[in-house]
Design an enzyme around this catalytic site. Structure first.
Site, short mmCIF file in Angstrom:
data_model
loop_
_atom_site.label_atom_id
_atom_site.label_comp_id
_atom_site.label_asym_id
_atom_site.label_seq_id
_atom_site.Cartn_x
_atom_site.Cartn_y
_atom_site.Cartn_z
N ARG A 220 8.51 2.86 4.90
CA ARG A 220 7.45 3.22 3.96
C ARG A 220 6.06 3.08 4.60
O ARG A 220 5.14 3.83 4.27
CB ARG A 220 7.54 2.34 2.71
CG ARG A 220 8.67 2.77 1.78
CD ARG A 220 8.92 1.75 0.66
NE ARG A 220 7.72 1.41 -0.09
CZ ARG A 220 7.18 2.15 -1.06
NH1 ARG A 220 7.74 3.31 -1.39
NH2 ARG A 220 6.10 1.75 -1.71
N ALA B 71 0.76 -1.25 0.00
CA ALA B 71 0.00 0.00 0.00
C ALA B 71 0.80 1.30 0.00
O ALA B 71 0.24 2.34 -0.35
CB ALA B 71 -0.94 0.01 1.20
N ALA B 72 2.06 1.30 0.43
CA ALA B 72 2.80 2.57 0.52
C ALA B 72 3.02 3.16 -0.87
O ALA B 72 3.18 2.42 -1.84
CB ALA B 72 4.14 2.34 1.23
N PRO B 73 2.98 4.50 -0.96
CA PRO B 73 2.85 5.49 0.12
C PRO B 73 1.42 5.83 0.53
O PRO B 73 1.22 6.60 1.45
CB PRO B 73 3.53 6.72 -0.48
CG PRO B 73 3.25 6.61 -1.95
CD PRO B 73 3.32 5.13 -2.26
N GLY B 74 0.42 5.27 -0.17
CA GLY B 74 -0.94 5.45 0.30
C GLY B 74 -1.92 6.04 -0.70
O GLY B 74 -3.09 6.24 -0.36
N GLY B 75 -1.48 6.31 -1.92
CA GLY B 75 -2.40 6.88 -2.91
C GLY B 75 -3.59 5.99 -3.19
O GLY B 75 -4.75 6.43 -3.16
N LYS B 76 -3.32 4.72 -3.46
CA LYS B 76 -4.41 3.79 -3.78
C LYS B 76 -5.20 3.44 -2.52
O LYS B 76 -6.42 3.25 -2.58
CB LYS B 76 -3.85 2.55 -4.47
CG LYS B 76 -3.20 2.86 -5.82
CD LYS B 76 -2.59 1.61 -6.44
CE LYS B 76 -1.95 1.94 -7.79
NZ LYS B 76 -0.75 2.78 -7.65
N CYS C 111 3.33 -0.89 -12.49
CA CYS C 111 3.64 0.30 -13.30
C CYS C 111 4.81 -0.03 -14.23
O CYS C 111 5.72 0.79 -14.42
CB CYS C 111 3.95 1.50 -12.42
SG CYS C 111 5.35 1.28 -11.29
N ASP D 31 -0.99 -4.08 -5.83
CA ASP D 31 -0.20 -3.18 -6.67
C ASP D 31 1.26 -3.57 -6.44
O ASP D 31 1.95 -3.00 -5.59
CB ASP D 31 -0.47 -1.73 -6.30
CG ASP D 31 0.20 -0.76 -7.26
OD1 ASP D 31 0.05 -0.94 -8.49
OD2 ASP D 31 0.89 0.17 -6.79
#
Length: 428
Positions: free
Chosen positions: A138, A110-115, A231, A178
């Site tokens: 992180r 999950a880091a840094p937390g956008g999603k 990505c 992710d």
């Protein structure tokens, strides 16, 4: 930009006649975007007060906007948690996952937390979000972003996927993986990523991704959905990874895949695959135990009478052995792993007095505050740097904000507002 030659050869073979356009995209600057935090403000309201020129919408995220700005993280509205600066194609995987209010959701990497915070907006305060990051440093950043955006129904945990798989068998309705990858989609933003790239890195990432996906499969209930995303552009980490997973996990069906490329005009690049689990069960995890502390809860109640008004905070309060107090969302599970935050941190009881936490101020609205000090942009800059502010409000704890949006805590003492904005978060 110096791109690895073998990477270019791979992309030329994959893209064919589109390759020149792909290569040309590296001559233009990255696209900047933000995502409005609808836990604090609607996108319609944000459009009226945006500190940036909004030059377009992110096609797959209703709350995402392309912006005309070089840096978005220094504005006071950022510190107030009104938006998250997020690369536009990075918003696609959560959109594909289709989170609904009330679900149990896991963001496994999950880091840094956008999603994770994008998922939190979709949950809208209902259900449970477990946001995991195996790297402790992180994970701290992840926890800070969850706090800044005022998320109340999440836990930020620091564990290996295999450990979580043992704790949460067939528990989640939705899972986002992710996955850590070779980062080919980040070359335009991060030249260092291009320098570190190699075929060996691709192979190593593919091996790690396989392990993570296997763990994720164990944690999804029957009928649940999983999005795997990277990505990067390599087939080994994307289509090849999914093909191998389906062969070894026949209980899953592939519903959709999509690739995004930088030459398509909106973002750096992304791969995402949506899968559904058609066989299995639905596991249960014990609910997080509420640890009652009568004196601590009485102190918080007394504090609330003075500090809060209107709608009171709903949920069970639990008090840890060190005096920290948390408001638990409904059905918060036993976590059993290293946890940086869970639910909403209210503050700490030291045996004599209750001291509120920054997270409390970050999560409430002006209408819930008895004492709210509204600052101008110039004044808010001073507050964010840790300076004291003169004001004649009555002595006691208050919420300090820019306009009507909370930034953090202050304590009024004889005409001076002592600054309680966390030192590690202050502007330099």
């Amino acid at each position: 930009m110096n791109l690895p030659q073998e990477f270019l050869s791979r992309m030329k073979e994959r893209l064919g006649e589109e390759f020149p356009a792909f290569l040309q995209s590296y001559q233009t600057p990255p696209v900047k975007a933000i995502r409005v935090n609808t836990l604090k403000i609607s996108r319609e309201e944000f459009q009226k007060i945006s500190p940036f020129t909004l030059i377009g919408n992110v096609p797959w995220e209703a709350n995402g906007y392309l912006i005309d700005a070089t840096k978005a993280g220094s504005d006071a509205y950022h510190f107030a948690g009104l938006y998250y600066s997020q690369e536009p194609s990075a918003m696609f995987p959560v959109s594909l996952l289709g989170v609904s209010e009330g679900e149990r959701v896991l963001d496994l990497c999950a880091a840094p937390g956008g999603k994770a915070t994008q998922i939190a907006c979709a949950l809208n305060g209902k259900g449970i979000l477990i946001a995991n990051e195996h790297d402790y440093t992180r994970c701290r950043i992840l926890s800070e972003n969850i706090e800044r955006l005022g998320v109340r129904n999440a836990a930020a945990v620091n564990a290996e996927p295999s450990v979580l798989a043992e704790r949460f068998p067939e528990y989640f309705d939705k899972i986002l993986v992710d996955a850590p990858c070779s980062g080919e989609g980040m070359f335009r933003k991060d030249p260092f990523a291009a320098e570190q790239w190699s075929p060996a890195l691709v192979r190593g990432c593919a091996y790690k991704q396989k392990e993570i996906l296997t763990c994720a499969a164990q944690m999804l209930r029957k009928g649940g959905r999983l999005v795997y995303s990277t990505c990067t552009f390599s087939a080994e980490e994307n289509e090849g990874q999914i093909e191998s997973f389906i062969k070894s996990h026949p209980e899953f069906v592939l519903l959709q895949t999509r690739r995004l490329y930088p030459h398509e005009g909106c973002g750096e690049g992304q791969f995402a695959a949506l899968l559904e689990k058609t066989e299995g069960g639905e596991g249960e995890v014990k609910r997080f135990p509420v640890k009652r502390a009568v004196q601590a809860e009485r102190a918080f109640s007394d504090f609330s009478e003075e500090f809060l008004q209107g709608d009171r905070l709903e949920g069970d309060i639990t008090t840890l052995s060190d005096g920290r107090m948390y408001l638990l969302p409904a059905d918060m599970p036993v976590l059993g792993v290293r946890t940086l935050r869970f639910g909403l941190e209210l503050g700490v009881w030291d045996g004599k007095t209750f001291k509120p936490a920054h997270a409390l101020a970050a999560s409430i609205k002006r209408s819930q505050c008895n004492r709210f000090l509204s600052l101008s942009r110039e004044e808010s800059e001073k507050y964010l740097r840790g300076e004291t502010i003169g004001n004649d409000i009555p002595n006691g704890w208050c919420v300090v904000g820019i306009e009507r949006f909370p930034l953090g805590l202050g304590k009024a003492v004889n005409g001076i507002i002592k600054n309680h904005f966390p030192k590690g978060l202050r502007k330099r």
